[in-house]
Scaffold this motif. Sequence first.
Motif, PDB file in Angstrom:
ATOM      1  N   LEU A  92     -12.315  -3.756  18.846  1.00  0.00           N
ATOM      2  CA  LEU A  92     -11.577  -4.586  17.939  1.00  0.00           C
ATOM      3  C   LEU A  92     -11.121  -5.952  18.780  1.00  0.00           C
ATOM      4  CD1 LEU A  92     -10.172  -5.128  15.425  1.00  0.00           C
ATOM      5  CD2 LEU A  92      -8.101  -4.025  16.406  1.00  0.00           C
ATOM      6  N   ILE A  93     -10.924  -5.620  20.045  1.00  0.00           N
ATOM      7  CA  ILE A  93     -10.277  -6.779  20.968  1.00  0.00           C
ATOM      8  C   ILE A  93     -11.484  -7.589  21.574  1.00  0.00           C
ATOM      9  CG2 ILE A  93      -9.135  -7.370  23.294  1.00  0.00           C
ATOM     10  CD1 ILE A  93      -7.537  -4.818  23.115  1.00  0.00           C
ATOM     11  N   GLU A  94     -12.580  -7.000  21.705  1.00  0.00           N
ATOM     12  CA  GLU A  94     -13.790  -7.761  21.999  1.00  0.00           C
ATOM     13  C   GLU A  94     -14.277  -8.619  20.724  1.00  0.00           C
ATOM     14  OE1 GLU A  94     -15.121  -8.276  24.778  1.00  0.00           O
ATOM     15  OE2 GLU A  94     -13.716  -7.081  25.892  1.00  0.00           O
ATOM     16  N   ALA A  95     -14.180  -8.158  19.595  1.00  0.00           N
ATOM     17  CA  ALA A  95     -14.499  -8.646  18.327  1.00  0.00           C
ATOM     18  C   ALA A  95     -13.672  -9.997  18.232  1.00  0.00           C
ATOM     19  CB  ALA A  95     -14.562  -7.947  17.232  1.00  0.00           C
ATOM     20  N   ALA A 148     -10.796 -16.021  19.535  1.00  0.00           N
ATOM     21  CA  ALA A 148      -9.324 -15.896  19.410  1.00  0.00           C
ATOM     22  C   ALA A 148      -8.893 -15.754  21.113  1.00  0.00           C
ATOM     23  CB  ALA A 148      -8.754 -14.654  18.795  1.00  0.00           C
ATOM     24  N   GLY A 149      -8.005 -16.566  21.387  1.00  0.00           N
ATOM     25  CA  GLY A 149      -7.115 -16.451  22.670  1.00  0.00           C
ATOM     26  C   GLY A 149      -6.514 -15.072  22.840  1.00  0.00           C
ATOM     27  N   GLU A 150      -6.024 -14.919  24.220  1.00  0.00           N
ATOM     28  CA  GLU A 150      -5.442 -13.685  24.423  1.00  0.00           C
ATOM     29  C   GLU A 150      -4.081 -13.592  23.698  1.00  0.00           C
ATOM     30  OE1 GLU A 150      -6.764 -11.285  26.083  1.00  0.00           O
ATOM     31  OE2 GLU A 150      -8.603 -12.337  26.420  1.00  0.00           O
ATOM     32  N   PHE A 151      -3.270 -14.605  23.795  1.00  0.00           N
ATOM     33  CA  PHE A 151      -1.912 -14.611  23.057  1.00  0.00           C
ATOM     34  C   PHE A 151      -2.227 -14.268  21.660  1.00  0.00           C
ATOM     35  CE2 PHE A 151      -0.671 -16.946  27.005  1.00  0.00           C
ATOM     36  CZ  PHE A 151       0.563 -16.120  27.161  1.00  0.00           C
ATOM     37  N   ILE A 182      -3.021  -9.185  16.202  1.00  0.00           N
ATOM     38  CA  ILE A 182      -3.857  -8.129  15.930  1.00  0.00           C
ATOM     39  C   ILE A 182      -3.261  -6.822  16.595  1.00  0.00           C
ATOM     40  CG2 ILE A 182      -6.095  -6.926  16.654  1.00  0.00           C
ATOM     41  CD1 ILE A 182      -7.299  -9.846  16.744  1.00  0.00           C
ATOM     42  N   ILE A 183      -2.755  -7.118  18.041  1.00  0.00           N
ATOM     43  CA  ILE A 183      -1.965  -5.933  18.663  1.00  0.00           C
ATOM     44  C   ILE A 183      -0.735  -5.404  18.083  1.00  0.00           C
ATOM     45  CG2 ILE A 183      -1.353  -4.833  20.948  1.00  0.00           C
ATOM     46  CD1 ILE A 183      -4.330  -5.389  20.566  1.00  0.00           C
TER      47      ILE A 183
END
Length: 277
Positions: free
Chosen positions: A169-172, A178-181, A187-188
Amino acid sequence: MKKRIMIMLRKIGLYSALLLGVILSVFPFYWMFIGATNPSGAIFSVPPNLIPGDHLVENFRNLNEGVGIIRVMMNSLIIAVTFTVISVMISASAGYAFAKYKFKGRDPIFFTLLLAIMIPYHVTLIPLFQLMADLDWLNTYRAVILPNLAYPFAIFLMRQNMRSVPDALIEAARVDGAGEFKIFFTIILPTMRPALAAVAIFLFMFQWNNFLWPLVALGDSSMHTLPVALSGLVGMSRIDYGQIMLGTTISTLPIMIFFLLLQKQFISGILGGSVKE
């Protein structure tokens, strides 16, 4: 026929045990409320008085004159709410980093953080007091809020829950640009609402009931929190148990309201990460 009777007897025994547990759990709160509405002398009368009295207003007036209940209530709310909001964000960020990022020294840092749970709280009082005195932060809200913002157990709980988020999900999200923030906040965090609720309840209860450090750091009576102010009601000569019962009732209300608001997410948040599929 005999089997049906046995099943019925088991159900009766089970429900009787549950009813007894409910009574034992609820009665102290009921007794506390009854005491808050009665004068001090009526609380320990024989036979015990189990009916609400008519001294609630008088007990509140005496309590407000004695400790300034509204002021200490506001002090506790400001400290507990500010601490909870900031600490939840720190715990979520740290838990996400420990769960999903690979960096040098990650595991040693995490286990060192867990070791901090084993340090007795009282050992840190003197150096912490000296630090706050050097910074001239004594008798301020930040002296109570800042020292425990990075709470190890909260970080541990968030890290265990963050591990359940699929890496795909994070990789997608990264592939989509999408940036990390943005990944973390959009999402998280929305998927971690049960864990966030559990951590928020735990941190709010910790700070709301915190007694020893506010007693040391807040020497000015105008800055006292609710537990510190209520401890001053126990005098050497006369103890007004009506005021104490009312103060204790008032101090439990925010925790009960906070728990009732977040109870749906609390259980799933506590159990999150406990089962590995």
